[in-house]
Design a protein around this motif. Structure first.
Motif, PDB file in Angstrom:
ATOM      1  N   GLN A 233       0.847  -1.188   0.000  1.00 41.51           N
ATOM      2  CA  GLN A 233       0.000   0.000   0.000  1.00 41.51           C
ATOM      3  C   GLN A 233       0.888   1.245   0.000  1.00 41.51           C
ATOM      4  OE1 GLN A 233      -3.341  -0.239  -0.309  1.00 41.51           O
ATOM      5  NE2 GLN A 233      -2.993  -2.457  -0.377  1.00 41.51           N
ATOM      6  N   PRO A 234       0.683   2.167  -0.942  1.00 38.76           N
ATOM      7  CA  PRO A 234       1.522   3.377  -1.016  1.00 38.76           C
ATOM      8  C   PRO A 234       1.526   4.154   0.291  1.00 38.76           C
ATOM      9  CG  PRO A 234       0.158   3.159  -2.970  1.00 38.76           C
ATOM     10  CD  PRO A 234      -0.324   2.120  -1.997  1.00 38.76           C
ATOM     11  N   LEU A 235       2.652   4.813   0.556  1.00 43.64           N
ATOM     12  CA  LEU A 235       2.833   5.501   1.828  1.00 43.64           C
ATOM     13  C   LEU A 235       2.482   6.981   1.778  1.00 43.64           C
ATOM     14  CD1 LEU A 235       6.337   4.040   2.794  1.00 43.64           C
ATOM     15  CD2 LEU A 235       4.074   3.101   3.292  1.00 43.64           C
ATOM     16  N   SER A 236       2.559   7.594   0.601  1.00 39.78           N
ATOM     17  CA  SER A 236       2.493   9.054   0.546  1.00 39.78           C
ATOM     18  C   SER A 236       1.562   9.541  -0.552  1.00 39.78           C
ATOM     19  CB  SER A 236       3.894   9.631   0.302  1.00 39.78           C
ATOM     20  OG  SER A 236       3.828  11.033   0.140  1.00 39.78           O
ATOM     21  N   LYS A 237       0.992  10.716  -0.317  1.00 38.41           N
ATOM     22  CA  LYS A 237       0.129  11.368  -1.306  1.00 38.41           C
ATOM     23  C   LYS A 237       0.877  12.435  -2.077  1.00 38.41           C
ATOM     24  CE  LYS A 237      -1.438  14.815   2.078  1.00 38.41           C
ATOM     25  NZ  LYS A 237      -2.588  15.386   2.810  1.00 38.41           N
ATOM     26  N   TYR A 238       2.136  12.703  -1.705  1.00 38.10           N
ATOM     27  CA  TYR A 238       2.878  13.798  -2.321  1.00 38.10           C
ATOM     28  C   TYR A 238       3.368  13.419  -3.711  1.00 38.10           C
ATOM     29  CZ  TYR A 238       2.935  15.824   2.338  1.00 38.10           C
ATOM     30  OH  TYR A 238       2.562  16.350   3.537  1.00 38.10           O
ATOM     31  N   PRO A 239       3.193  14.311  -4.697  1.00 37.93           N
ATOM     32  CA  PRO A 239       3.693  14.027  -6.048  1.00 37.93           C
ATOM     33  C   PRO A 239       5.193  14.265  -6.136  1.00 37.93           C
ATOM     34  CG  PRO A 239       2.717  16.210  -5.988  1.00 37.93           C
ATOM     35  CD  PRO A 239       2.487  15.614  -4.619  1.00 37.93           C
ATOM     36  N   ALA A 240       5.796  13.738  -7.188  1.00 40.07           N
ATOM     37  CA  ALA A 240       7.215  13.966  -7.426  1.00 40.07           C
ATOM     38  C   ALA A 240       7.451  15.407  -7.875  1.00 40.07           C
ATOM     39  CB  ALA A 240       7.715  13.006  -8.490  1.00 40.07           C
ATOM     40  N   VAL A 241       8.662  15.905  -7.635  1.00 40.23           N
ATOM     41  CA  VAL A 241       9.077  17.235  -8.075  1.00 40.23           C
ATOM     42  C   VAL A 241      10.236  17.067  -9.044  1.00 40.23           C
ATOM     43  CG1 VAL A 241      10.022  19.458  -7.355  1.00 40.23           C
ATOM     44  CG2 VAL A 241       8.354  18.276  -5.908  1.00 40.23           C
ATOM     45  N   ILE A 242      10.120  17.649 -10.219  1.00 36.68           N
ATOM     46  CA  ILE A 242      11.150  17.496 -11.247  1.00 36.68           C
ATOM     47  C   ILE A 242      12.099  18.683 -11.209  1.00 36.68           C
ATOM     48  CG2 ILE A 242      11.578  17.380 -13.730  1.00 36.68           C
ATOM     49  CD1 ILE A 242       8.951  15.895 -14.011  1.00 36.68           C
ATOM     50  N   ASN A 243      13.391  18.405 -11.196  1.00 34.57           N
ATOM     51  CA  ASN A 243      14.418  19.438 -11.225  1.00 34.57           C
ATOM     52  C   ASN A 243      15.449  19.085 -12.290  1.00 34.57           C
ATOM     53  OD1 ASN A 243      14.161  21.337  -8.606  1.00 34.57           O
ATOM     54  ND2 ASN A 243      13.490  19.257  -8.110  1.00 34.57           N
ATOM     55  N   ASP A 244      16.126  20.102 -12.816  1.00 34.18           N
ATOM     56  CA  ASP A 244      17.130  19.908 -13.861  1.00 34.18           C
ATOM     57  C   ASP A 244      18.494  20.370 -13.374  1.00 34.18           C
ATOM     58  OD1 ASP A 244      14.993  19.211 -15.440  1.00 34.18           O
ATOM     59  OD2 ASP A 244      14.840  21.176 -16.398  1.00 34.18           O
ATOM     60  N   ILE A 245      19.525  19.789 -13.951  1.00 35.06           N
ATOM     61  CA  ILE A 245      20.882  20.224 -13.671  1.00 35.06           C
ATOM     62  C   ILE A 245      21.701  20.054 -14.936  1.00 35.06           C
ATOM     63  CG2 ILE A 245      21.466  17.901 -12.803  1.00 35.06           C
ATOM     64  CD1 ILE A 245      23.550  19.164 -11.019  1.00 35.06           C
ATOM     65  N   SER A 246      22.591  21.007 -15.208  1.00 32.87           N
ATOM     66  CA  SER A 246      23.510  20.885 -16.338  1.00 32.87           C
ATOM     67  C   SER A 246      24.900  21.252 -15.864  1.00 32.87           C
ATOM     68  CB  SER A 246      23.072  21.792 -17.490  1.00 32.87           C
ATOM     69  OG  SER A 246      23.014  23.137 -17.063  1.00 32.87           O
ATOM     70  N   PHE A 247      25.926  20.639 -16.460  1.00 30.93           N
ATOM     71  CA  PHE A 247      27.284  20.844 -15.977  1.00 30.93           C
ATOM     72  C   PHE A 247      28.269  20.441 -17.060  1.00 30.93           C
ATOM     73  CE2 PHE A 247      25.502  16.843 -14.524  1.00 30.93           C
ATOM     74  CZ  PHE A 247      26.406  15.913 -15.016  1.00 30.93           C
ATOM     75  N   TRP A 248      29.534  20.774 -16.815  1.00 24.59           N
ATOM     76  CA  TRP A 248      30.613  20.498 -17.765  1.00 24.59           C
ATOM     77  C   TRP A 248      31.328  19.207 -17.405  1.00 24.59           C
ATOM     78  CZ3 TRP A 248      28.775  23.848 -20.692  1.00 24.59           C
ATOM     79  CH2 TRP A 248      28.398  25.115 -20.220  1.00 24.59           C
ATOM     80  N   LEU A 249      31.808  18.514 -18.410  1.00 23.22           N
ATOM     81  CA  LEU A 249      32.440  17.222 -18.194  1.00 23.22           C
ATOM     82  C   LEU A 249      33.839  17.174 -18.787  1.00 23.22           C
ATOM     83  CD1 LEU A 249      29.452  14.899 -19.108  1.00 23.22           C
ATOM     84  CD2 LEU A 249      30.283  15.468 -16.840  1.00 23.22           C
ATOM     85  N   PRO A 250      34.736  16.402 -18.174  1.00 25.61           N
ATOM     86  CA  PRO A 250      36.083  16.228 -18.728  1.00 25.61           C
ATOM     87  C   PRO A 250      36.080  15.188 -19.835  1.00 25.61           C
ATOM     88  CG  PRO A 250      35.868  14.969 -16.724  1.00 25.61           C
ATOM     89  CD  PRO A 250      34.567  15.723 -16.887  1.00 25.61           C
ATOM     90  N   ARG A 251      37.143  15.200 -20.646  1.00 30.98           N
ATOM     91  CA  ARG A 251      37.255  14.228 -21.721  1.00 30.98           C
ATOM     92  C   ARG A 251      37.566  12.842 -21.162  1.00 30.98           C
ATOM     93  NH1 ARG A 251      38.431  14.595 -27.083  1.00 30.98           N
ATOM     94  NH2 ARG A 251      38.853  16.820 -26.886  1.00 30.98           N
ATOM     95  N   GLU A 252      38.405  12.771 -20.113  1.00 27.22           N
ATOM     96  CA  GLU A 252      38.869  11.503 -19.586  1.00 27.22           C
ATOM     97  C   GLU A 252      38.413  11.298 -18.142  1.00 27.22           C
ATOM     98  OE1 GLU A 252      43.061  11.680 -19.994  1.00 27.22           O
ATOM     99  OE2 GLU A 252      43.032  11.419 -22.179  1.00 27.22           O
ATOM    100  N   ASN A 253      38.570  10.069 -17.677  1.00 28.63           N
ATOM    101  CA  ASN A 253      38.330   9.711 -16.272  1.00 28.63           C
ATOM    102  C   ASN A 253      36.904  10.002 -15.818  1.00 28.63           C
ATOM    103  OD1 ASN A 253      40.977   8.985 -16.262  1.00 28.63           O
ATOM    104  ND2 ASN A 253      41.691  10.843 -15.227  1.00 28.63           N
TER     105      ASN A 253
END
Length: 461
Positions: free
Chosen positions: A405-425
């Motif tokens: 039986q589900p525990l919560s009535k709260y809906p999900a919240v969507i968030n975004d993130i963007s960032f820079w990445l290295p070529r290696e590792n």
């Protein structure tokens, strides 16, 4: 947040879907989207995500200094020896050469292979499969009950012995080489597995104990335990889950007992390998082992799901069995993969000292079974300490039907993130580990929603 998003459109020539972004002008960037679990109050979740994004911004400022591209997926180069901001450092902390990782009363020297996150380390020793009335414990006990009742030795004792408290720390030889996993197999990469150092790791499957138990002279056993794999973030995947492994060996007398003219049949021959059998096995022996394996697993699934279950077998590949199969069951109108199995590679059996026997092995995920049997929608719930979850499985009879039986009535919240990445590792699983370390089990799913390649600098993100 409107201004930063417009900046993203100008600088990266790509679209990031609403909410929060972390940007550094004119450098490679990528966008991920992740909704936190829908069981927390929205304000608390928003605050948590905002803190996570600020932490991630600090991390990726460091990464951006060397950023010039991205390698995606486990097929690319794994993390090198040099520590990055994705790898926490300090005494006892994983991810950096030097120092040591203290785990289960033992110390392991860190080196360039060390890639354990604090979040994953916090799961070691929890042993949910041994916690009474936990849903994973219920599944384990139901399987044990079935094998104990169905398969009895000559003395009246259970034929299968059960091992559910073996250490999750194994050597790389146990996890890979003993099982004939090729040196170039993707599962060996740091992007896929968790290493304490170059020689020790957290087991990626319960099969890591197979050789040792065979070497000890056992010919029928079940192994249950927590296993660790670096993976994506969604409702079906978690870096720690639980497996149940089964192995059975047969002597010539055992396999051919009751078979017409069985005294004239042999286990072994020297021929060529085909899709139907190994080069050292006779076709008769292979077919009998395969029949016994499929019959054993069909009986198990019928015990768990009830009569009338539709089952189908799909050919597949595992380094340590041949032929190999996956079992799928029809449940609520769709086919679900339940387990993998096959005839054990004779080279493995021989190396463990059982040259005169032939056998089968299978492995299944306890979470997968529990999610199907109890209608549990999210794998993170198995780690919940919420009594509203745990009390649902406090039943008098382990075979009693339970519907979550589900525990919560709260809906999900969507968030975004963007960032820079290295070529290696860097691999995507590095980011997933970072999200789990910072956001914990609040984060329900992470999706890559956009990537950008600089038209002049040929930087891919």
């Amino acid at each position: 947040m409107a201004a930063p998003r417009r900046a993203a459109l100008r600088n990266c020539q790509t679209v990031f879907y609403s909410s929060c972004t972390i940007l550094h002008s004119h450098r490679p960037c990528t966008g991920f989207q992740f909704p936190p679990i829908g069981g927390e109050p929205v304000k608390e979740v928003a605050a948590m995500v905002g803190w996570a994004l600020r932490r991630a911004a600090q991390v990726h400022v460091h990464l951006a200094r060397k950023a010039s591209g991205v390698c995606r997926g486990p097929e690319h180069q794994a993390l090198g020896a040099r520590p990055t901001a994705l790898e926490p450092t300090g005494r006892g902390a994983p991810g950096a050469p030097g120092g040591a990782v203290e785990l289960l009363g033992k110390s392991y020297a860190r080196d360039g292979y060390s890639n354990l996150s604090r979040k994953v380390l916090s799961r070691v020793g929890r042993n949910l499969h041994n916690r009474p009335h936990h849903p994973l414990w219920l599944i384990k006990e139901r399987v044990k009950q079935h094998f104990y009742a169905r398969y009895v030795g000559r003395s009246g004792t259970p034929l299968f012995s059960v091992y559910d408290d073996l250490s999750p720390v194994v050597t790389t030889w146990q996890n890979f080489d003993s099982l004939l996993v090729p040196a170039d197999h993707p599962s060996r990469k740091k992007g896929d597995s968790y290493y304490l150092n170059a020689t020790h790791m957290l087991r990626a499957h319960t099969s890591a104990h197979q050789w040792d138990l065979l070497r000890a002279g056992l010919d029928a056993f079940l192994v249950v335990g927590d296993v660790y794999r670096r993976d994506q973030i969604d409702a079906q995947h978690h870096p720690v889950f639980h497996q149940l492994e089964g192995v059975r060996l047969f002597s010539r007398h055992q396999l051919f007992a009751g078979i017409k003219d069985g005294e004239n049949l042999q286990l072994f021959e020297q021929s060529s390998r085909s899709a139907r059998k190994q080069e050292t096995h006779t076709l008769e022996a292979t077919k009998l082992v395969e029949f016994d394996l499929k019959q054993t697993l069909t009986r198990l699934m019928t015990h768990l799901f009830g009569d009338g279950l539709d089952i189908r077998w799909v050919d597949c590949y595992f380094p340590f069995t041949h032929p190999s199969f996956e079992m799928e069951i029809s449940f609520h109108g769709e086919w679900l993969e339940i387990l993998g199995c096959g005839v054990m590679e004779q080279q493995l059996v021989n190396s463990a000292g059982a040259e005169d026997q032939i056998g089968w092995a299978f492995g299944l995920g306890l979470e997968r079974l529990a999610m199907v049997l109890y209608d549990i929608p999210d794998i993170r719930l198995f780690w919940s300490e919420d009594e509203r979850f745990l009390k649902q499985f406090c039943v008098q009879d382990i075979n009693q039907k339970v519907k979550f039986q589900p525990l919560s009535k709260y809906p999900a919240v969507i968030n975004d993130i963007s960032f820079w990445l290295p070529r290696e590792n860097y691999t995507e699983n590095d980011f997933y580990d970072l999200v789990r370390t910072i956001g914990g089990d609040l984060v329900e799913k992470v999706d890559l929603i956009d990537k950008f390649e600089h038209p002049k600098r040929e930087k891919v993100i």
